[in-house]
Design a protein around this motif. Structure first.
Motif, mmCIF file in Angstrom:
data_model
loop_
_atom_site.group_PDB
_atom_site.id
_atom_site.type_symbol
_atom_site.label_atom_id
_atom_site.label_comp_id
_atom_site.label_asym_id
_atom_site.label_seq_id
_atom_site.Cartn_x
_atom_site.Cartn_y
_atom_site.Cartn_z
ATOM 1 N N LEU A 3 0.835 -1.198 0.000
ATOM 2 C CA LEU A 3 0.000 0.000 0.000
ATOM 3 C C LEU A 3 0.870 1.248 0.000
ATOM 4 O O LEU A 3 1.850 1.335 0.735
ATOM 5 C CB LEU A 3 -0.902 0.003 1.239
ATOM 6 C CG LEU A 3 -1.813 1.227 1.437
ATOM 7 C CD1 LEU A 3 -2.874 1.286 0.352
ATOM 8 C CD2 LEU A 3 -2.454 1.185 2.825
ATOM 9 N N ILE A 4 0.520 2.219 -0.833
ATOM 10 C CA ILE A 4 1.122 3.545 -0.796
ATOM 11 C C ILE A 4 0.097 4.473 -0.158
ATOM 12 O O ILE A 4 -1.067 4.491 -0.559
ATOM 13 C CB ILE A 4 1.465 4.073 -2.206
ATOM 14 C CG1 ILE A 4 2.450 3.130 -2.909
ATOM 15 C CG2 ILE A 4 2.046 5.480 -2.135
ATOM 16 C CD1 ILE A 4 2.700 3.500 -4.366
ATOM 17 N N THR A 5 0.531 5.215 0.847
ATOM 18 C CA THR A 5 -0.363 6.147 1.540
ATOM 19 C C THR A 5 0.155 7.566 1.392
ATOM 20 O O THR A 5 1.324 7.835 1.665
ATOM 21 C CB THR A 5 -0.446 5.796 3.045
ATOM 22 O OG1 THR A 5 -0.896 4.448 3.188
ATOM 23 C CG2 THR A 5 -1.413 6.730 3.753
ATOM 24 N N GLN A 6 -0.723 8.444 0.941
ATOM 25 C CA GLN A 6 -0.374 9.864 0.849
ATOM 26 C C GLN A 6 -1.135 10.635 1.913
ATOM 27 O O GLN A 6 -2.278 10.301 2.205
ATOM 28 C CB GLN A 6 -0.700 10.405 -0.545
ATOM 29 C CG GLN A 6 0.012 9.730 -1.682
ATOM 30 C CD GLN A 6 1.537 9.835 -1.628
ATOM 31 O OE1 GLN A 6 2.113 10.390 -0.692
ATOM 32 N NE2 GLN A 6 2.201 9.279 -2.618
ATOM 33 N N PRO A 7 -0.491 11.605 2.560
ATOM 34 C CA PRO A 7 0.778 12.214 2.161
ATOM 35 C C PRO A 7 2.035 11.586 2.767
ATOM 36 O O PRO A 7 3.131 12.102 2.568
ATOM 37 C CB PRO A 7 0.620 13.655 2.661
ATOM 38 C CG PRO A 7 -0.241 13.519 3.879
ATOM 39 C CD PRO A 7 -1.188 12.388 3.605
ATOM 40 N N ALA A 8 1.912 10.490 3.496
ATOM 41 C CA ALA A 8 3.055 9.944 4.234
ATOM 42 C C ALA A 8 4.204 9.475 3.338
ATOM 43 O O ALA A 8 5.378 9.709 3.629
ATOM 44 C CB ALA A 8 2.590 8.788 5.123
ATOM 45 N N ASP A 9 3.885 8.815 2.211
ATOM 46 C CA ASP A 9 4.930 8.156 1.416
ATOM 47 C C ASP A 9 5.544 9.019 0.325
ATOM 48 O O ASP A 9 6.648 8.727 -0.154
ATOM 49 C CB ASP A 9 4.372 6.868 0.795
ATOM 50 C CG ASP A 9 4.074 5.811 1.842
ATOM 51 O OD1 ASP A 9 4.740 5.840 2.899
ATOM 52 O OD2 ASP A 9 3.178 4.976 1.618
ATOM 53 N N THR A 266 -8.368 0.627 6.734
ATOM 54 C CA THR A 266 -9.460 0.768 7.698
ATOM 55 C C THR A 266 -9.029 1.650 8.868
ATOM 56 O O THR A 266 -9.775 2.533 9.315
ATOM 57 C CB THR A 266 -9.901 -0.613 8.217
ATOM 58 O OG1 THR A 266 -10.329 -1.423 7.112
ATOM 59 C CG2 THR A 266 -11.048 -0.475 9.208
ATOM 60 N N THR A 267 -7.819 1.426 9.361
ATOM 61 C CA THR A 267 -7.294 2.233 10.467
ATOM 62 C C THR A 267 -7.194 3.703 10.072
ATOM 63 O O THR A 267 -7.600 4.602 10.827
ATOM 64 C CB THR A 267 -5.906 1.718 10.894
ATOM 65 O OG1 THR A 267 -6.028 0.369 11.355
ATOM 66 C CG2 THR A 267 -5.324 2.583 12.002
ATOM 67 N N ILE A 268 -6.667 3.949 8.869
ATOM 68 C CA ILE A 268 -6.538 5.329 8.388
ATOM 69 C C ILE A 268 -7.911 5.973 8.233
ATOM 70 O O ILE A 268 -8.115 7.138 8.609
ATOM 71 C CB ILE A 268 -5.759 5.369 7.058
ATOM 72 C CG1 ILE A 268 -4.307 4.934 7.282
ATOM 73 C CG2 ILE A 268 -5.796 6.775 6.444
ATOM 74 C CD1 ILE A 268 -3.532 4.688 6.009
ATOM 75 N N PHE A 269 -8.860 5.218 7.690
ATOM 76 C CA PHE A 269 -10.210 5.762 7.506
ATOM 77 C C PHE A 269 -10.814 6.163 8.843
ATOM 78 O O PHE A 269 -11.384 7.263 8.978
ATOM 79 C CB PHE A 269 -11.120 4.746 6.808
ATOM 80 C CG PHE A 269 -12.502 5.277 6.532
ATOM 81 C CD1 PHE A 269 -12.789 5.909 5.324
ATOM 82 C CD2 PHE A 269 -13.517 5.186 7.487
ATOM 83 C CE1 PHE A 269 -14.055 6.433 5.075
ATOM 84 C CE2 PHE A 269 -14.776 5.709 7.255
ATOM 85 C CZ PHE A 269 -15.045 6.332 6.042
ATOM 86 N N HIS A 270 -10.719 5.290 9.835
ATOM 87 C CA HIS A 270 -11.312 5.602 11.138
ATOM 88 C C HIS A 270 -10.653 6.825 11.771
ATOM 89 O O HIS A 270 -11.331 7.649 12.402
ATOM 90 C CB HIS A 270 -11.212 4.391 12.064
ATOM 91 C CG HIS A 270 -12.175 3.290 11.726
ATOM 92 N ND1 HIS A 270 -13.502 3.528 11.431
ATOM 93 C CD2 HIS A 270 -12.012 1.944 11.629
ATOM 94 C CE1 HIS A 270 -14.123 2.388 11.172
ATOM 95 N NE2 HIS A 270 -13.235 1.401 11.287
#
Length: 359
Positions: A3-9, A266-270
């Motif tokens: 998984l790539i997550t923005q803005p973290a990555d 799911t964690t990011i969404f919550h």
């Protein structure tokens, strides 16, 4: 699968993959303003990697930039193709490396999108990689594309059918990021799921519907389109649940069931849900703020006319001269006090209006 997550990555996952390419890179570009990605692609071409860029024929406000990008790529030995103009937009975002690895993104190669909430999926799934390669070749040669893999969601080829089925299959929960849920069929399906007892949470914007509501992400800009279903499946792509993006544009998405990716999203969404506010509350705050601003300006103007600062100025000048032992220009003091008074009255009036409307 990763998984790539923005803005973290940021750009790191893409730049790393481009630098590690051994044979080929195929990339679909709607917008690109990140020099690190552009330079990585040019360097890859310079060391003999077959870099093939499919660039959108248009985007909103950036056509000249797209044409300039094409010329820069051609000068560096990158093979450039331009999408057809048979659809309203070619809005997909993906990259294939060595014909073995697919980067499916819900964000553009731009600084703005890298600072926004968005995601990307990296996969070596042979079926998905093969299907994405077929799509790239079809769009590059401007040939019709026929779907052979339901996991790759392509507008306008199979997106409406696949996403409708995806929503219908929800039994317990739908967690959705979407900047504009507006398609009538999709809204109807969400309403039906809601009546069936499915918990629906949407971060973004929803068209008029009294049953399906959304919250607005406050801490950052939202750009991704994502649907988590029952904690078991996730759709990620460039298409919103909007008629134009389902039926009239080239959009690309993917449906996967990787437990680690689903858990992370799911964690990011919550977390984002906790940091969001109801969309109607945000609109109400803007309305109250506008009312307060207009009223406070008028009140400040009227009060400044009636309240004369001269008596206060005399006392202030006298006190300053006595304590600081310096000469003070009365006219300058009058101007400063008048401005301070006006600001104070404006601020107080704004607070009174906000509290009155809020009651």
């Amino acid at each position: 699968m990763k998984l790539i997550t923005q803005p973290a990555d940021g750009t790191a996952p893409l730049v790393k993959a481009i630098k590690q390419a051994k044979k080929s890179i195929q990339i679909v570009i709607f917008r690109l303003d990140q020099p690190e990605i552009e330079h990585a692609l040019e360097d890859a071409a310079g060391r003999g990697i077959a870099v093939h860029a499919l660039i959108a024929f248009t985007n909103r406000g950036g056509e000249k930039n797209l044409r300039r990008l094409e010329m820069r790529f051609l000068e560096k030995g990158i093979i450039v193709a331009r999408t057809a103009d048979n659809l309203v937009r070619y809005h997909g975002k993906m990259m294939l490396v060595d014909g073995k690895e697919l980067f499916l993104l819900s964000y553009n190669f731009t600084r703005l999108d890298s600072r926004s909430r968005s995601f990307g999926i990296i996969t070596k799934n042979r079926e998905l990689v093969h299907e994405a390669t077929r799509l790239f070749e079809a769009d590059t040669t401007r040939q019709p594309f026929t779907s052979r893999c339901d996991k790759l969601v392509v507008s306008p080829v199979n997106a409406r059918k696949r996403l409708a089925a995806f929503l219908k299959g929800a039994k317990r929960e739908l967690l959705i990021y979407d900047v504009d849920v507006a398609d009538k069929q999709m809204l109807q399906l969400l309403e039906e799921r809601c009546h069936a007892g499915v918990k629906i949470q949407i971060i973004g914007r929803v068209g008029a519907n009294k049953y399906v509501l959304a919250r607005t992400l406050r801490k950052m800009r939202l750009h991704t389109r994502m649907i988590l279903r029952d904690g078991k499946l996730v759709f990620l792509g460039s298409q919103s649940l909007r008629r134009l993006e389902l039926d009239a544009r080239r959009e690309i998405g993917v449906i996967v069931n990787n437990p680690k990716i689903i858990s992370a999203m799911t964690t990011i969404f919550h977390d984002d849900w906790k940091a969001s506010i109801p969309s109607d509350q945000r609109a109400a705050k803007k309305r109250i703020s506008a009312l307060a601003d207009r009223a406070s300006k008028r009140v400040a103007k009227e009060v400044s006319k009636k309240l004369k600062p001269e008596p206060v100025v005399k006392h202030v000048v006298k006190a300053i001269e006595a304590e600081a032992r310096i000469a003070v220009d009365p006219s300058e003091a009058t101007e400063v006090l008048a401005g301070t008074l006006k600001k104070a009255v404006k601020k107080a009036a704004a607070k009174i209006v906000e509290e009155a409307v809020a009651r």
